[in-house]
Write a protein that holds these residues in place. Structure first.
Motif, PDB file in Angstrom:
ATOM      1  N   MET A   1      14.584  -0.329  -9.370  1.00 35.75           N
ATOM      2  CA  MET A   1      14.202  -1.395  -8.401  1.00 35.75           C
ATOM      3  C   MET A   1      12.880  -1.988  -8.139  1.00 35.75           C
ATOM      4  O   MET A   1      12.641  -2.871  -8.982  1.00 35.75           O
ATOM      5  N   VAL A   2      12.174  -1.373  -7.517  1.00 36.53           N
ATOM      6  CA  VAL A   2      10.693  -1.753  -7.101  1.00 36.53           C
ATOM      7  C   VAL A   2       9.543  -0.846  -7.416  1.00 36.53           C
ATOM      8  O   VAL A   2       8.643  -1.010  -7.147  1.00 36.53           O
ATOM      9  N   ASP A   3      10.048   0.398  -8.229  1.00 36.51           N
ATOM     10  CA  ASP A   3       9.092   1.308  -8.602  1.00 36.51           C
ATOM     11  C   ASP A   3       8.081   1.060  -9.317  1.00 36.51           C
ATOM     12  O   ASP A   3       7.202   1.634  -9.341  1.00 36.51           O
ATOM     13  N   HIS A   4       8.303  -0.067 -10.202  1.00 34.04           N
ATOM     14  CA  HIS A   4       7.046  -0.466 -10.965  1.00 34.04           C
ATOM     15  C   HIS A   4       6.051  -1.365 -10.130  1.00 34.04           C
ATOM     16  O   HIS A   4       5.000  -1.358 -10.629  1.00 34.04           O
ATOM     17  N   LEU A   5       6.203  -1.647  -8.907  1.00 30.60           N
ATOM     18  CA  LEU A   5       5.191  -2.239  -8.159  1.00 30.60           C
ATOM     19  C   LEU A   5       4.501  -0.986  -7.096  1.00 30.60           C
ATOM     20  O   LEU A   5       3.361  -1.241  -6.594  1.00 30.60           O
ATOM     21  N   ALA A   6       4.961   0.110  -7.271  1.00 31.91           N
ATOM     22  CA  ALA A   6       4.622   1.382  -6.356  1.00 31.91           C
ATOM     23  C   ALA A   6       3.354   1.456  -6.217  1.00 31.91           C
ATOM     24  O   ALA A   6       2.538   1.469  -5.124  1.00 31.91           O
ATOM     25  N   ASN A   7       2.512   1.627  -7.258  1.00 35.50           N
ATOM     26  CA  ASN A   7       1.038   1.957  -7.372  1.00 35.50           C
ATOM     27  C   ASN A   7       0.085   0.773  -7.995  1.00 35.50           C
ATOM     28  O   ASN A   7      -0.967   1.124  -8.578  1.00 35.50           O
ATOM     29  N   THR A   8       0.290  -0.316  -7.746  1.00 38.66           N
ATOM     30  CA  THR A   8      -0.075  -1.565  -8.224  1.00 38.66           C
ATOM     31  C   THR A   8      -1.466  -1.878  -7.265  1.00 38.66           C
ATOM     32  O   THR A   8      -1.389  -1.527  -6.106  1.00 38.66           O
ATOM     33  N   GLU A   9      -2.170  -2.310  -7.684  1.00 37.70           N
ATOM     34  CA  GLU A   9      -3.662  -3.023  -7.059  1.00 37.70           C
ATOM     35  C   GLU A   9      -2.865  -3.828  -6.004  1.00 37.70           C
ATOM     36  O   GLU A   9      -3.371  -4.101  -4.735  1.00 37.70           O
ATOM     37  N   ILE A  10      -2.066  -5.003  -6.264  1.00 42.60           N
ATOM     38  CA  ILE A  10      -1.863  -6.123  -5.413  1.00 42.60           C
ATOM     39  C   ILE A  10      -0.787  -5.571  -4.334  1.00 42.60           C
ATOM     40  O   ILE A  10      -0.907  -5.986  -3.019  1.00 42.60           O
ATOM     41  N   ASN A  11      -0.156  -4.403  -4.533  1.00 41.75           N
ATOM     42  CA  ASN A  11       0.823  -3.876  -3.542  1.00 41.75           C
ATOM     43  C   ASN A  11      -0.154  -3.245  -2.360  1.00 41.75           C
ATOM     44  O   ASN A  11       0.071  -3.144  -1.558  1.00 41.75           O
ATOM     45  N   SER A  12      -1.234  -2.555  -2.930  1.00 42.44           N
ATOM     46  CA  SER A  12      -2.138  -1.788  -2.267  1.00 42.44           C
ATOM     47  C   SER A  12      -2.853  -2.927  -1.354  1.00 42.44           C
ATOM     48  O   SER A  12      -2.961  -2.588   0.047  1.00 42.44           O
ATOM     49  N   GLN A  13      -3.152  -3.999  -1.846  1.00 46.40           N
ATOM     50  CA  GLN A  13      -3.727  -4.953  -1.039  1.00 46.40           C
ATOM     51  C   GLN A  13      -2.818  -5.587  -0.094  1.00 46.40           C
ATOM     52  O   GLN A  13      -3.442  -5.761   1.414  1.00 46.40           O
ATOM     53  N   ARG A  14      -1.687  -5.743  -0.142  1.00 47.62           N
ATOM     54  CA  ARG A  14      -0.681  -6.299   0.630  1.00 47.62           C
ATOM     55  C   ARG A  14      -0.418  -5.427   1.824  1.00 47.62           C
ATOM     56  O   ARG A  14      -0.465  -5.871   2.980  1.00 47.62           O
ATOM     57  N   ILE A  15      -0.065  -4.099   1.761  1.00 49.60           N
ATOM     58  CA  ILE A  15      -0.197  -3.079   2.346  1.00 49.60           C
ATOM     59  C   ILE A  15      -1.345  -2.668   3.331  1.00 49.60           C
ATOM     60  O   ILE A  15      -1.516  -2.825   4.699  1.00 49.60           O
ATOM     61  N   ALA A  16      -2.633  -3.014   2.673  1.00 48.48           N
ATOM     62  CA  ALA A  16      -3.818  -2.939   3.619  1.00 48.48           C
ATOM     63  C   ALA A  16      -3.960  -4.028   4.545  1.00 48.48           C
ATOM     64  O   ALA A  16      -4.440  -4.134   5.661  1.00 48.48           O
ATOM     65  N   ALA A  17      -3.593  -5.298   4.076  1.00 49.03           N
ATOM     66  CA  ALA A  17      -3.517  -6.481   4.899  1.00 49.03           C
ATOM     67  C   ALA A  17      -2.626  -6.366   6.182  1.00 49.03           C
ATOM     68  O   ALA A  17      -2.889  -6.708   7.219  1.00 49.03           O
ATOM     69  N   VAL A  18      -1.502  -5.665   5.923  1.00 51.04           N
ATOM     70  CA  VAL A  18      -0.383  -5.341   7.273  1.00 51.04           C
ATOM     71  C   VAL A  18      -1.290  -4.404   8.016  1.00 51.04           C
ATOM     72  O   VAL A  18      -1.205  -4.736   9.331  1.00 51.04           O
ATOM     73  N   GLU A  19      -1.624  -3.345   7.660  1.00 50.75           N
ATOM     74  CA  GLU A  19      -2.516  -2.528   8.608  1.00 50.75           C
ATOM     75  C   GLU A  19      -3.594  -3.129   9.184  1.00 50.75           C
ATOM     76  O   GLU A  19      -3.832  -2.743  10.393  1.00 50.75           O
ATOM     77  N   ASN A  20      -4.266  -4.090   8.514  1.00 49.64           N
ATOM     78  CA  ASN A  20      -5.510  -4.700   9.151  1.00 49.64           C
ATOM     79  C   ASN A  20      -4.771  -5.665  10.363  1.00 49.64           C
ATOM     80  O   ASN A  20      -5.649  -5.824  11.367  1.00 49.64           O
ATOM     81  N   CYS A  21      -3.828  -6.167   9.993  1.00 48.30           N
ATOM     82  CA  CYS A  21      -2.995  -7.180  11.374  1.00 48.30           C
ATOM     83  C   CYS A  21      -2.839  -6.295  12.389  1.00 48.30           C
ATOM     84  O   CYS A  21      -2.960  -6.776  13.620  1.00 48.30           O
ATOM     85  N   PHE A  22      -2.416  -5.034  12.197  1.00 48.60           N
ATOM     86  CA  PHE A  22      -2.029  -4.052  13.484  1.00 48.60           C
ATOM     87  C   PHE A  22      -3.121  -3.639  14.176  1.00 48.60           C
ATOM     88  O   PHE A  22      -3.196  -3.135  15.180  1.00 48.60           O
ATOM     89  N   GLY A  23      -4.300  -3.212  13.272  1.00 52.52           N
ATOM     90  CA  GLY A  23      -5.639  -3.005  13.766  1.00 52.52           C
ATOM     91  C   GLY A  23      -5.482  -1.479  13.937  1.00 52.52           C
ATOM     92  O   GLY A  23      -4.688  -0.820  13.697  1.00 52.52           O
TER      93      GLY A  23
END
Length: 177
Positions: A1-23
């Motif tokens: 399904m989405v396992d190929h995206l799991a440890n990619t840099e772009i995925n990490s950046q997107r998750i970090a952006a969400v974390e930053n929005c919640f502060g």
């Protein structure tokens, strides 16, 4: 399904952006194998009136919160494990269209999408993630979901006894089992 995206840099950046929005008020979301699949604004039925909320769908959790500044700042982060989620489509009301209920063992609530297509896409993606996660973990779906909150204006009698009528002397209250 989405396992190929799991440890990619772009995925990490997107998750970090969400974390930053919640502060600082939000919990860390980055975990090995976690993938951010999508996001969007849904209307959540709240106690007094429906309110827009930001939702983030990951391969294992659903995260939502209040919008302070769209795409910049959110608060009141809620994390729902997808293995505990069941969904139920609901009919339209005069106030809200394209509704469905998100049920978990701790909390159940109603959300609505801006269009029927958007509702179908959300439900489809959620069901696919839930199915994949349950097959991966071997767990069973939630059997006893929490009772949903009934908005104040939806009833004028007690939901438990169905006898008590609310008035200024007999205050409104709601049954949550």
């Amino acid at each position: 399904m989405v396992d190929h995206l799991a440890n990619t840099e772009i995925n990490s950046q997107r998750i970090a952006a969400v974390e930053n929005c919640f502060g600082a008020s939000g919990q860390p979301l980055a975990l090995p194998g976690r993938v951010l699949l999508g996001e969007g604004i849904l209307t959540k039925e709240c106690r007094k009136k429906p309110k827009p909320r930001i939702f983030f769908l990951f391969n294992d959790i659903l995260v939502y919160g209040s919008i302070i500044i769209n795409k910049r700042k959110y608060n009141s982060q809620h994390i729902i494990p997808l293995e505990d989620v069941t969904l139920e489509t609901l009919p339209d009301t005069l106030q809200m269209k394209n509704r469905w209920m998100i049920k978990t063992s701790k909390k159940s609530f109603v959300v609505s999408a801006a269009s029927l297509t958007e509702r179908k896409e959300w439900i489809s993606h959620l069901e696919e993630c839930i199915k994949h996660l349950l097959s991966k973990t071997g767990r069973q779906p939630c059997r006893e979901p929490a009772a949903p909150w009934i908005p104040d204006k939806a009833t004028d009698i007690c939901m438990r006894c169905t006898q008590t009528k609310f008035s200024t002397l007999t205050r409104r209250h709601h049954c949550r089992k």
